[in-house]
Enzyme design. Structure first.
Site, PDB file in Angstrom:
ATOM      1  N   GLY A  83       0.764  -1.262   0.005  1.00  0.00           N
ATOM      2  CA  GLY A  83      -0.140  -0.029   0.055  1.00  0.00           C
ATOM      3  C   GLY A  83       0.916   1.189   0.125  1.00  0.00           C
ATOM      4  O   GLY A  83       0.324   2.259  -0.720  1.00  0.00           O
ATOM      5  N   ASN A 164      -8.391   3.278   8.517  1.00  0.00           N
ATOM      6  CA  ASN A 164      -7.840   2.346   9.144  1.00  0.00           C
ATOM      7  C   ASN A 164      -8.015   2.187  10.755  1.00  0.00           C
ATOM      8  O   ASN A 164      -7.881   1.091  11.211  1.00  0.00           O
ATOM      9  CB  ASN A 164      -6.305   2.312   8.781  1.00  0.00           C
ATOM     10  CG  ASN A 164      -5.815   3.571   9.191  1.00  0.00           C
ATOM     11  OD1 ASN A 164      -5.979   4.389   8.614  1.00  0.00           O
ATOM     12  ND2 ASN A 164      -4.697   3.368  10.216  1.00  0.00           N
ATOM     13  N   ALA A 213      -1.713  -7.038  -0.102  1.00  0.00           N
ATOM     14  CA  ALA A 213      -2.255  -8.109   0.216  1.00  0.00           C
ATOM     15  C   ALA A 213      -2.268  -8.729   1.626  1.00  0.00           C
ATOM     16  O   ALA A 213      -3.191  -9.532   1.832  1.00  0.00           O
ATOM     17  CB  ALA A 213      -1.460  -9.125  -0.799  1.00  0.00           C
ATOM     18  N   HIS A 214      -1.549  -8.391   2.271  1.00  0.00           N
ATOM     19  CA  HIS A 214      -1.668  -8.934   3.654  1.00  0.00           C
ATOM     20  C   HIS A 214      -2.672  -8.282   4.598  1.00  0.00           C
ATOM     21  O   HIS A 214      -2.935  -8.779   5.753  1.00  0.00           O
ATOM     22  CB  HIS A 214      -0.034  -8.362   4.589  1.00  0.00           C
ATOM     23  CG  HIS A 214      -0.027  -6.938   5.104  1.00  0.00           C
ATOM     24  ND1 HIS A 214      -0.211  -6.618   6.412  1.00  0.00           N
ATOM     25  CD2 HIS A 214       0.327  -5.934   4.280  1.00  0.00           C
ATOM     26  CE1 HIS A 214      -0.180  -5.347   6.282  1.00  0.00           C
ATOM     27  NE2 HIS A 214       0.176  -4.748   5.123  1.00  0.00           N
ATOM     28  N   THR A 250      12.822  -8.129 -11.429  1.00  0.00           N
ATOM     29  CA  THR A 250      12.234  -9.391 -11.442  1.00  0.00           C
ATOM     30  C   THR A 250      11.085  -9.459 -10.366  1.00  0.00           C
ATOM     31  O   THR A 250      11.209  -9.158  -9.326  1.00  0.00           O
ATOM     32  CB  THR A 250      13.594 -10.387 -11.097  1.00  0.00           C
ATOM     33  OG1 THR A 250      14.566 -10.013 -12.161  1.00  0.00           O
ATOM     34  CG2 THR A 250      13.029 -11.690 -11.329  1.00  0.00           C
ATOM     35  N   CYS A 341       1.574   1.523  11.479  1.00  0.00           N
ATOM     36  CA  CYS A 341       2.556   2.409  10.700  1.00  0.00           C
ATOM     37  C   CYS A 341       2.936   3.757  11.621  1.00  0.00           C
ATOM     38  O   CYS A 341       3.908   4.390  11.058  1.00  0.00           O
ATOM     39  CB  CYS A 341       2.014   2.721   9.267  1.00  0.00           C
ATOM     40  SG  CYS A 341       1.982   1.333   8.313  1.00  0.00           S
TER      41      CYS A 341
END
Length: 404
Positions: A83, A164, A213-214, A250, A341
């Site tokens: 994010g 959040n 995703a987490h 990659t 955070c």
């Protein structure tokens, strides 16, 4: 000597007392199984060898599954580390071309630090002006506030879809229509909402959406940025041409394999998860109301106005940090006293609750309780019993907030 097979299910003993799903979710069994299956695959997806066939498939599947979850096209999905990176890319991608003529930005005072800090950088270092909209007491921003803030030189609107700390949902669709009418790029931080409630970038009409995703049972360190018109945004990383030349490097195959599984499971089960969370939130509020605890709730509560898996509450007269510590030490229960955070920074009052004009004493008492697919009714009842026990103990030892 035979090795024990690796468990592909979360530790249920730990999850019984885990109430910090907004900070991060445990990986689902399907996520762990997908990552384990990808471990032997080593070929570079950018290679043209036969070995790369399976690794290319992982990247393609992850993109298709994320597009399905977001109501988007695969070619509009660009993978990132999560994010914060997605927020930075969207904001910087829009504003850097405007450096010769810095203009005006609209955001809110309750955004994630990765948005506020990035916009603050453009404000302080490059001469942009920023309007920080204040929410009402429920945590809501109105479309009329955005409309009234628009100036002839407004170059970006950036507003989170769900907060959040409180779970408050914002009127994104109506703001998106307003932005479209004015031809203003509209970015949303959708990290807290995606995977919890149905979400469609196409139906909402946003230009950019950040995802991690987490937050929906996937691995950490992987996410994506939805870009409605990719040709309108500058590349983030130049180099080997991965991600259609937009973010070279990659690919993280293990993380992408987990992301693909997590996105697929979310698409399948999102309505079920949403309904279950609402039942659990109602039970939690009911049990707290029935308890002797002097509880007040911060922000909107209904399933139309807020995420169903989140409740911000204050036990008046007690310090939230003391209560959270005792819950973990004595019961193994984890709750939050703010966003993950910002917990590693210098102690300060929640900028979200402060912007909602909640009193300092109530903010000092606030804890955030968030739950998810592994939470049970028994877990909710265990939490409330522990809250009563530790509140009673704190009151007995003088762990109250001093008046004045």
């Amino acid at each position: 000597m035979r090795r024990r097979a690796m468990s592909l299910h979360p530790d249920t003993n730990t999850l019984n007392s885990y109430f910090d799903y907004n900070a991060t979710t445990p990986m689902a069994g399907e996520t762990m199984a997908a990552i384990q299956a990808a471990l032997p695959l080593f070929a570079n997806p950018s290679s043209n060898t036969l070995l790369a066939k399976n690794t290319k498939h992982i990247v393609s599947t992850a993109r298709q599954n994320m597009a399905a979850l977001l109501g988007a096209k695969p070619e509009q999905i660009f993978f990132t580390s999560g994010g914060s990176e997605s927020n930075n890319w969207a904001i910087k991608g829009v504003l850097y071309p405007q450096l010769p003529k810095p203009g005006h930005i609209i955001t809110t005072a309750i955004e994630h630090p990765s948005v506020l800090s990035t916009l603050g950088y453009f404000e302080q270092e490059h001469g942009f002006s920023v309007t920080y909209l204040k929410p009402d007491h429920s945590g809501a921003i109105s479309t009329s506030q955005v409309e009234n803030a628009i100036k002839p030189n407004t170059q970006l609107i950036s507003i989170m879809t769900a907060n959040n700390e409180t779970g408050r949902l914002q009127p994104i669709e109506s703001i998106a229509k307003l932005a479209q009418q004015r031809a203003i790029p509209f970015h949303v931080d959708a990290v807290q909402q995606v995977g919890k409630t149905p979400f469609s970038c196409t139906e909402l009409g946003v230009d950019f959406a950040s995802v991690s995703a987490h937050k929906f049972y996937g691995p950490k360190g992987i996410g994506c940025l939805y870009i409605k018109e990719p040709h309108n945004l500058n590349p983030l990383i130049h180099g080997g041409g991965q991600e259609d030349g937009m973010r070279s490097g990659t690919e993280n195959l293990l993380a992408l394999s987990g992301l693909a599984a997590a996105a697929e499971q979310a698409s399948i089960h999102i309505e079920q998860w949403h309904g279950k969370a609402w039942q659990q939130k109602q039970l939690l509020m009911q049990l707290l109301d029935q308890s002797w605890l002097p509880v007040s709730f911060n922000g909107a509560l209904s399933n139309q106005d807020a995420l169903t898996n989140c409740l911000n509450a204050s036990i008046n007269g007690l310090r939230g940090e003391a209560l959270a510590l005792r819950l973990e030490l004595n019961h193994g229960i984890q709750v939050s006293i703010g966003s993950a955070c910002s917990n590693n920074k210098q102690k300060q009052l929640s900028h979200v609750l402060s912007a909602m004009q909640i009193s300092e004493q109530t903010i000092q008492s606030a804890i955030r309780i968030s739950f998810g697919q592994f939470t049970t009714e028994q877990d909710i009842r265990y939490l409330v019993a522990a809250l009563e026990a530790e509140a009673s103990a704190l009151l007995g030892i003088g762990g109250k907030i001093a008046n004045g």
